[in-house]
Design a protein around this motif. Structure first.
Motif, PDB file in Angstrom:
ATOM      1  N   GLN A   1       0.445  -1.025  -0.378  1.00 41.94           N
ATOM      2  CA  GLN A   1      -0.143   0.279  -0.147  1.00 41.94           C
ATOM      3  C   GLN A   1       1.069   1.197   0.451  1.00 41.94           C
ATOM      4  N   GLN A   2       0.376   2.297  -0.838  1.00 40.78           N
ATOM      5  CA  GLN A   2       1.536   3.198  -0.849  1.00 40.78           C
ATOM      6  C   GLN A   2       0.692   3.978   0.758  1.00 40.78           C
ATOM      7  N   VAL A   3       1.043   5.133   1.388  1.00 36.85           N
ATOM      8  CA  VAL A   3       0.426   6.065   2.409  1.00 36.85           C
ATOM      9  C   VAL A   3       1.059   7.555   1.646  1.00 36.85           C
ATOM     10  N   ALA A   4       0.276   8.436   2.576  1.00 40.28           N
ATOM     11  CA  ALA A   4       1.072   9.434   2.548  1.00 40.28           C
ATOM     12  C   ALA A   4       1.051  10.109   3.492  1.00 40.28           C
ATOM     13  N   ALA A   5       1.433  11.430   3.969  1.00 37.75           N
ATOM     14  CA  ALA A   5       2.254  11.538   5.092  1.00 37.75           C
ATOM     15  C   ALA A   5       1.358  11.987   5.663  1.00 37.75           C
ATOM     16  N   GLY A   6       1.924  11.543   7.326  1.00 40.48           N
ATOM     17  CA  GLY A   6       0.771  11.805   8.492  1.00 40.48           C
ATOM     18  C   GLY A   6      -0.419  10.665   8.517  1.00 40.48           C
ATOM     19  N   THR A   7      -0.351   9.303   7.138  1.00 40.72           N
ATOM     20  CA  THR A   7      -1.154   8.410   7.611  1.00 40.72           C
ATOM     21  C   THR A   7      -1.232   7.545   8.850  1.00 40.72           C
ATOM     22  N   VAL A   8      -2.256   7.332   9.299  1.00 37.37           N
ATOM     23  CA  VAL A   8      -1.737   6.182  10.675  1.00 37.37           C
ATOM     24  C   VAL A   8      -1.424   5.098   9.955  1.00 37.37           C
ATOM     25  N   LEU A   9       0.269   4.410  10.315  1.00 35.32           N
ATOM     26  CA  LEU A   9       0.427   3.305   9.979  1.00 35.32           C
ATOM     27  C   LEU A   9       0.239   2.580  11.624  1.00 35.32           C
ATOM     28  N   ALA A  10      -0.617   2.174  12.483  1.00 35.35           N
ATOM     29  CA  ALA A  10      -0.666   1.914  13.780  1.00 35.35           C
ATOM     30  C   ALA A  10      -0.785   2.703  14.803  1.00 35.35           C
ATOM     31  N   GLU A  11      -1.720   2.113  15.375  1.00 32.85           N
ATOM     32  CA  GLU A  11      -1.889   2.156  16.596  1.00 32.85           C
ATOM     33  C   GLU A  11      -1.883   1.032  18.239  1.00 32.85           C
ATOM     34  N   LEU A  12      -0.856   1.652  18.962  1.00 34.51           N
ATOM     35  CA  LEU A  12      -1.045   1.087  20.175  1.00 34.51           C
ATOM     36  C   LEU A  12      -2.108   1.661  21.745  1.00 34.51           C
ATOM     37  N   ARG A  13      -1.982   0.627  22.734  1.00 31.09           N
ATOM     38  CA  ARG A  13      -2.245   1.161  24.253  1.00 31.09           C
ATOM     39  C   ARG A  13      -0.800   0.643  24.909  1.00 31.09           C
ATOM     40  N   SER A  14      -1.073   1.945  25.384  1.00 31.50           N
ATOM     41  CA  SER A  14       0.291   1.953  26.643  1.00 31.50           C
ATOM     42  C   SER A  14       0.436   2.530  27.867  1.00 31.50           C
ATOM     43  N   ALA A  15       0.329   1.911  28.741  1.00 32.45           N
ATOM     44  CA  ALA A  15      -0.281   1.725  30.279  1.00 32.45           C
ATOM     45  C   ALA A  15       1.197   3.020  30.788  1.00 32.45           C
ATOM     46  N   ALA A  16       2.255   3.359  30.873  1.00 26.98           N
ATOM     47  CA  ALA A  16       3.199   4.228  30.687  1.00 26.98           C
ATOM     48  C   ALA A  16       2.872   5.750  30.485  1.00 26.98           C
ATOM     49  N   LEU A  17       1.634   5.991  29.294  1.00 30.44           N
ATOM     50  CA  LEU A  17       1.886   6.881  28.944  1.00 30.44           C
ATOM     51  C   LEU A  17       1.069   7.712  29.636  1.00 30.44           C
ATOM     52  N   PRO A  18       0.049   7.255  30.190  1.00 32.18           N
ATOM     53  CA  PRO A  18      -1.410   7.811  31.158  1.00 32.18           C
ATOM     54  C   PRO A  18       0.120   8.967  32.518  1.00 32.18           C
ATOM     55  N   GLU A  19       1.224   7.982  32.575  1.00 33.14           N
ATOM     56  CA  GLU A  19       2.267   8.691  33.685  1.00 33.14           C
ATOM     57  C   GLU A  19       3.240   9.679  32.914  1.00 33.14           C
ATOM     58  N   MET A  20       3.270  10.200  31.781  1.00 36.76           N
ATOM     59  CA  MET A  20       4.331  10.630  31.233  1.00 36.76           C
ATOM     60  C   MET A  20       2.594  12.351  30.137  1.00 36.76           C
ATOM     61  N   GLY A  21       1.471  11.605  30.384  1.00 36.22           N
ATOM     62  CA  GLY A  21       0.701  12.677  30.646  1.00 36.22           C
ATOM     63  C   GLY A  21       0.358  13.163  31.538  1.00 36.22           C
ATOM     64  N   ALA A  22       0.990  12.750  32.555  1.00 32.62           N
ATOM     65  CA  ALA A  22       0.827  13.450  34.246  1.00 32.62           C
ATOM     66  C   ALA A  22       1.513  14.273  34.887  1.00 32.62           C
ATOM     67  N   SER A  23       2.793  13.830  33.938  1.00 38.99           N
ATOM     68  CA  SER A  23       4.389  13.954  34.289  1.00 38.99           C
ATOM     69  C   SER A  23       4.307  15.893  33.711  1.00 38.99           C
ATOM     70  N   LEU A  24       3.403  15.844  32.627  1.00 43.71           N
ATOM     71  CA  LEU A  24       3.964  16.582  31.130  1.00 43.71           C
ATOM     72  C   LEU A  24       2.545  18.063  32.006  1.00 43.71           C
ATOM     73  N   ALA A  25       1.619  17.593  32.964  1.00 45.33           N
ATOM     74  CA  ALA A  25       0.793  18.602  33.143  1.00 45.33           C
ATOM     75  C   ALA A  25       1.220  18.988  34.419  1.00 45.33           C
ATOM     76  N   GLN A  26       2.255  17.907  35.584  1.00 47.12           N
ATOM     77  CA  GLN A  26       2.865  18.601  36.284  1.00 47.12           C
ATOM     78  C   GLN A  26       4.237  20.083  36.256  1.00 47.12           C
ATOM     79  N   ALA A  27       4.572  19.711  35.017  1.00 43.22           N
ATOM     80  CA  ALA A  27       5.314  20.397  34.717  1.00 43.22           C
ATOM     81  C   ALA A  27       5.265  21.780  34.356  1.00 43.22           C
ATOM     82  N   LYS A  28       4.140  21.471  33.355  1.00 41.30           N
ATOM     83  CA  LYS A  28       3.835  23.445  33.557  1.00 41.30           C
ATOM     84  C   LYS A  28       3.308  23.852  34.117  1.00 41.30           C
ATOM     85  N   ALA A  29       2.644  23.113  35.431  1.00 40.19           N
ATOM     86  CA  ALA A  29       2.362  24.141  36.382  1.00 40.19           C
ATOM     87  C   ALA A  29       3.428  24.444  37.781  1.00 40.19           C
ATOM     88  N   ALA A  30       4.148  23.547  37.377  1.00 38.38           N
ATOM     89  CA  ALA A  30       5.170  24.006  38.240  1.00 38.38           C
ATOM     90  C   ALA A  30       5.962  25.331  37.260  1.00 38.38           C
TER      91      ALA A  30
END
Length: 353
Positions: A82-111
């Motif tokens: 298949q030919q794909v254009a730039a920005g095409t979604v190639l795969a989707e994953l679920r990661s348990a580590a990402l919410p912690e990263m999101g929380a760290s980003l929110a904390q860093a922004k507040a700080a």
């Protein structure tokens, strides 16, 4: 006695220096010798025997997409080829580590916001002479540290290709960075991956090469810059790399040739026939059966008003059916392609009418 005389005649003829010479034959003699003619065709280049070549992606046009974070593959919505254009979604994953990263980003922004407010307040107080300069410097240093921590948290999610909202949801969408063709799916839905595990192999279909494995003796005749003509294609590939070593098992040398950018009709993995092509002056394409060899030289017999004339030629390229030669031939003068052995015998004085 007759046999001895014939052998002596052969040896004397072989020893004499050969040159272009007329062979007088009438129509009856030509018919009896079974001689047939064909027209030589002018050739702009010389093409050697066909070699098998495999179409591959250029080394700088192929890359592997990896998992930005450990997790489980939810879907891979693309297929091989298949030919794909730039920005095409190639795969989707679920990661348990990402919410912690999101929380760290929110904390860093507040700080960072809090540190900037303290710095701005202390600047105002210092301007009024209400606090010492040392306290202002401490506030400015704290603001710089908080902003650096925020930048690091933002960069990490940006490198993962994850937005703050997706990070909070624990979702990673891997997208194509450029237009490409999917060569291989290396992960399946439901599969658990670690960070940097391969997901897909992509290639820029506009950048293709030919890959050949030639016997050592044939590889020695190839030079960088040589052109390879593809059977059934109007494009030519230019040799860019000649392997230094030979394969132990097959005694072949790997040669790569670059195809023109954006060449349509060719796909990675496809096998094609390629022939080395070199520019040639005064070149003619004749049937391979027209060639005659004697004294380490090559000859063809060109038709004349009185019979034939032996013309020395240089073989530029040859395969089982066609030879490209350089010599004093003429498009208006056919060359003998059948009965050549009998004609050669007459030429050497071994027979004839």
């Amino acid at each position: 006695m007759k046999l001895r005389t014939a052998l002596l005649s052969i040896l004397l003829c072989a020893a004499l220096p050969l040159q272009a010479a007329d062979i007088a034959l009438d129509a009856t003699q030509i018919q009896r010798l079974g001689i047939r003619d064909a027209q030589p065709q002018a050739a702009k280049d010389a093409r050697a025997a066909a070699w098998s070549a495999r179409v591959v992606a250029s080394p700088d046009a192929e890359w592997v997409v990896t998992a930005p974070s450990g997790g489980v593959v939810v879907r891979v919505p693309v297929v091989e080829g298949q030919q794909v254009a730039a920005g095409t979604v190639l795969a989707e994953l679920r990661s348990a580590a990402l919410p912690e990263m999101g929380a760290s980003l929110a904390q860093a922004k507040a700080a960072a916001d809090l540190a900037r407010n303290h710095r701005d307040r202390d600047r105002a107080l210092h301007a009024e002479g209400l606090i010492a300069e040392r306290r202002l410097r401490e506030s400015e240093a704290a603001a710089l540290q908080a902003e650096a921590a925020l930048g690091a948290a933002q960069s990490r999610l940006r490198l993962l290709g994850v937005s703050a909202g997706d990070a909070s949801a624990g979702r990673v969408q891997v997208r194509a960075q450029a237009a490409a063709t999917v060569l291989e799916r290396m992960a399946l839905p439901g599969q658990r991956l670690n960070e940097a595990d391969p997901l897909l192999r992509l290639a820029d279909a506009r950048k293709l090469m030919l890959e050949l494995n030639l016997p050592v003796l044939q590889a020695e005749t190839v030079r960088e810059g040589d052109l390879l003509a593809l059977d059934g294609q109007d494009a030519k590939a230019r040799v860019t790399q000649i392997g230094w070593g030979a394969s132990d098992a097959t005694q072949t040398v790997r040669i790569r040739a670059e195809l023109p950018a954006g060449k349509a009709g060719l796909r990675p993995g496809q096998w094609v026939k390629a022939r080395r092509s070199v520019a040639a002056g005064n070149a003619w394409a004749v049937p391979a059966s027209a060639l005659s060899h004697h004294g380490g030289r090559n000859w063809v017999f060109a038709r004349t008003a009185s019979g034939y004339r032996a013309v020395e030629v240089t073989v530029l390229a040859q395969d089982a059916t066609v030879a490209t030669v350089s010599g004093a031939l003429d498009a208006a003068a056919p060359v003998a392609v059948g009965g050549v052995a009998a004609l050669k015998a007459v030429w050497l004085g071994h027979g004839g009418e």
